[in-house]
Design a protein around this motif. Structure first.
Motif, PDB file in Angstrom:
ATOM      1  N   HIS A 200       0.817  -1.216   0.000  1.00  0.00           N
ATOM      2  CA  HIS A 200       0.000   0.000   0.000  1.00  0.00           C
ATOM      3  C   HIS A 200       0.850   1.266   0.000  1.00  0.00           C
ATOM      4  O   HIS A 200       0.430   2.286  -0.554  1.00  0.00           O
ATOM      5  CB  HIS A 200      -0.928   0.009   1.217  1.00  0.00           C
ATOM      6  CG  HIS A 200      -1.905  -1.134   1.221  1.00  0.00           C
ATOM      7  ND1 HIS A 200      -3.013  -1.161   0.398  1.00  0.00           N
ATOM      8  CD2 HIS A 200      -1.935  -2.283   1.940  1.00  0.00           C
ATOM      9  CE1 HIS A 200      -3.699  -2.280   0.614  1.00  0.00           C
ATOM     10  NE2 HIS A 200      -3.061  -2.983   1.543  1.00  0.00           N
ATOM     11  N   ALA A 244      -2.211  -4.531  -4.069  1.00  0.00           N
ATOM     12  CA  ALA A 244      -1.905  -3.669  -2.928  1.00  0.00           C
ATOM     13  C   ALA A 244      -1.598  -2.242  -3.383  1.00  0.00           C
ATOM     14  O   ALA A 244      -2.035  -1.270  -2.780  1.00  0.00           O
ATOM     15  CB  ALA A 244      -0.736  -4.245  -2.124  1.00  0.00           C
ATOM     16  N   LYS A 245      -0.839  -2.121  -4.479  1.00  0.00           N
ATOM     17  CA  LYS A 245      -0.505  -0.789  -4.981  1.00  0.00           C
ATOM     18  C   LYS A 245      -1.743  -0.056  -5.448  1.00  0.00           C
ATOM     19  O   LYS A 245      -1.944   1.129  -5.162  1.00  0.00           O
ATOM     20  CB  LYS A 245       0.495  -0.904  -6.137  1.00  0.00           C
ATOM     21  CG  LYS A 245       1.882  -1.352  -5.724  1.00  0.00           C
ATOM     22  CD  LYS A 245       2.767  -1.489  -6.949  1.00  0.00           C
ATOM     23  CE  LYS A 245       4.113  -2.089  -6.582  1.00  0.00           C
ATOM     24  NZ  LYS A 245       4.994  -2.289  -7.765  1.00  0.00           N
ATOM     25  N   GLY A 248      -3.796   1.002  -2.580  1.00  0.00           N
ATOM     26  CA  GLY A 248      -3.179   2.100  -1.828  1.00  0.00           C
ATOM     27  C   GLY A 248      -3.447   3.422  -2.489  1.00  0.00           C
ATOM     28  O   GLY A 248      -3.495   4.444  -1.846  1.00  0.00           O
TER      29      GLY A 248
END
Length: 248
Positions: A200, A244-245, A248
């Motif tokens: 994140h 996750a990126k 985030g």
């Protein structure tokens, strides 16, 4: 069994040019130090030439107008008052530039002026320091990506090529305080977060850099769009780090 000839050659050259004792772990500190070395080398080349971008009678129009805007800010013009009264015969017009670029340069000028006692000296220090710091950051991002993709073997050629490219590109020349160099640096920060970052935090870093890019100038909208599409593709492909990126 001994390694294949090409692998042995690469290991030998890497250990000779960049021994493991000096390379160390691939940390941000290592890449920032190499970026600073490249930026200082470029600064020395400008100094050897007599700082032509600082002493030229007719410099970059955008950089000169940026300096006028910063002077007005230091003199007391409001943060949200971007009116330039000197521009045009009808009392000037409102600029579309962001104070996010004015503020750090103004801070450097004020600190250097307080230490030297001269506003002109403070401006000269800012003209040199601002571009050097941005080039350091830009090189650090580029070297981080090169190391992540090609390992330590790619570090030396990347340092040489990237330093030469940024130097001869001209946007990091002393006195170039227009917003194009910081936009390039933020673009590289976004790329680094998406390529090298994990989880994140990488998504937050990329999103913050994109937001700053748009705040500085809307001409970076295509770059932001590509970054968003890249994060979306990683999310749709289902890779854990990509999810996750994007989240985030």
């Amino acid at each position: 069994l001994p390694p294949p000839p090409m692998v042995w050659f690469r290991m030998t050259v890497t250990e000779t040019i960049l021994p493991q004792s000096t390379v160390g772990p691939a940390t941000w500190r290592n890449d920032a130090a190499l970026g600073l070395a490249g930026a200082l080398l470029a600064l020395c080349l400008h100094a050897a030439g007599g700082f032509p971008t600082l002493t030229a009678a007719t410099g970059d129009n955008d950089s000169m107008l940026r300096l006028v805007e910063i002077r007005d800010l230091i003199a007391g013009q409001g943060w949200f008052d971007l009116h330039q009264y000197r521009m045009g015969p009808q009392g000037g017009f409102v600029m579309h530039w962001s104070r996010l670029v004015d503020a750090p340069i103004a801070a450097i000028i004020l600190v250097a002026s307080a230490l030297s006692g001269k506003l002109a000296t403070g401006e000269t220090v800012a003209m040199l320091l601002w571009t050097t710091l941005l080039m350091t950051a830009a090189l650090a991002f580029m070297l981080r990506v090169a190391r992540a993709i090609g390992g330590d073997w790619a570090l030396l050629p990347a340092a040489i090529i990237c330093t030469a490219a940024l130097h001869f590109g001209g946007v990091f020349a002393p006195g170039d305080i227009d917003h194009h160099n910081i936009q390039l640096t933020l673009t590289l920060a976004t790329m680094t977060a998406l390529i090298v970052g994990r989880g994140h935090v990488a998504g937050i870093a990329a999103g913050t850099a994109c937001a700053l890019m748009l705040a500085v100038g809307m001409e970076t909208l295509p770059y932001v769009a590509v970054a968003g599409l890249t994060a979306s593709a990683a999310y749709l492909l289902g890779a854990e780090t990509g999810v996750a990126k994007a989240a985030g």
